[in-house]
Design a protein around this motif. Sequence first.
Motif: not given
Length: 470
Positions: A54-59, A77-86
């Motif tokens: 599975t892929d953590g991005h789905n969670f 991803v589409e989610a209402p949270v700050s994200q850091i792309v690595v």
Amino acid sequence: MIRMTLAEVAAAVAGTLHPAPHDTPDTVVDGNVDTDSREIRVGDIFVAKPGEVTDGHNFVAGAVASGAVLAIVEQRVEAPVSQIVVAEAVAALSDLARTVVAAVRDRGRLKIIGITGSNGKTTTKNMLARILEGEGETVAPRGSFNNEVGAPLTMLRVGEDTRFLVSEFGASGPGEIARLAGLVTPDVGVVLMVGLAHAGGFGGVEATLKAKTELVQAVRPGGVAVLNRDDARVATMADVAASRGVDVRWFGRGSAADVRAEDVEVTAAGTTCTIVAPEGRWPLRLRVLGEHHVMNALAALTAARELGVALDAAIARLETLEIAERWRMQPMGSERVRIINDAYNASPDSMAAALRTLAQIAGPGERKVAVLGAMSELGELAGEEHDRVGLLAVRLRIERIVVVGRDARRLYLAAIGEGSWDGEAVFFETSDDAFEYLRGELRDGDRVLVKSSNSAGLRHLGDRLGESFS
């Protein structure tokens, strides 16, 4: 985790920050870090790790619903949270752990201990953590968190007031211990033994030796290597330590050890011995079953001594430890039928140690029953090593040898060939079949060992037997 701004986290992991509308680069986070969305609580940081299944991005959305305030991701991803792309989530986890541990070390009194070895890492980790908890805040892995994900997650639990970080370093191939230990450059490195565990992945015992030596090479100059004097391969690491300006302290059963054990006795209630060091002698009464755990205790005591803990205080704390870890020589059942569930890990060395413990703790009139499954990751050595275990079980006069699983069939055939052919040895394809047999076969006074590698799944059979005969 320590308090860091979103900008500082992004810099640590070489990522691009995309703040949520309600955040700024100066927003502070200090929650726990995890790759399992089920473990996320309010204020935590979720790392979306891709996996084989599975892929953590789905969670990410689920993690946010549980209270995550930051997601470290490989793509937005589409989610209402700050994200850091690595570029790579697992590498980012290591980078963040390195940064956090270095910051705490620079600010305070943090001491870092690394532990490795073919067997005994988790038990020794738990023993040392129990000792050090009496000195100050101690962070140690949950279970066997010792790989490229588990080790950094443990490191990230370090806070401003942490006195000791105990890291367990496992590996299935060359270079892994070097990478993990290199994140923290331990003050103390403990090497327990070099055996055949994971030999298939390393390519043989000499390659295993080279891999375990990586921990000694990672200890900071001026630090201490705590080495097993009784293991000839581990003893060769002293030269490596000396070349790096690392002191050596020995533990073992022989007189050359700095901390040693004498007068070892094994019973069903635990193991007793006398601990001997230059500053004195003390009795030790381990509740943990098995003579082999004396060496783990010696390693923990020697490391604690180097960290300034008085041996009498260390021994008193060690005596409060009831089991090494779930599914590791875990007593279950009842006095009527005692089950020892040791089916989380297995190697030729730990199989032999567990069988000898079974032979030692059974009293007059008590029948010895060994429920054995496959040992994994032995490569081309698998056949002959399963043969050896079968022979040993017969020679130790184990009255019932119950072998479970097709991968362990050679163990059964070896026992038959050694003379255990009149019903003493039986074979079952599945744990369910073995359980039905044992439920009808076991009787008052039996002492039962359940032992296999984790992949064989016998730990659950051990749990069922423990419940059935409780």
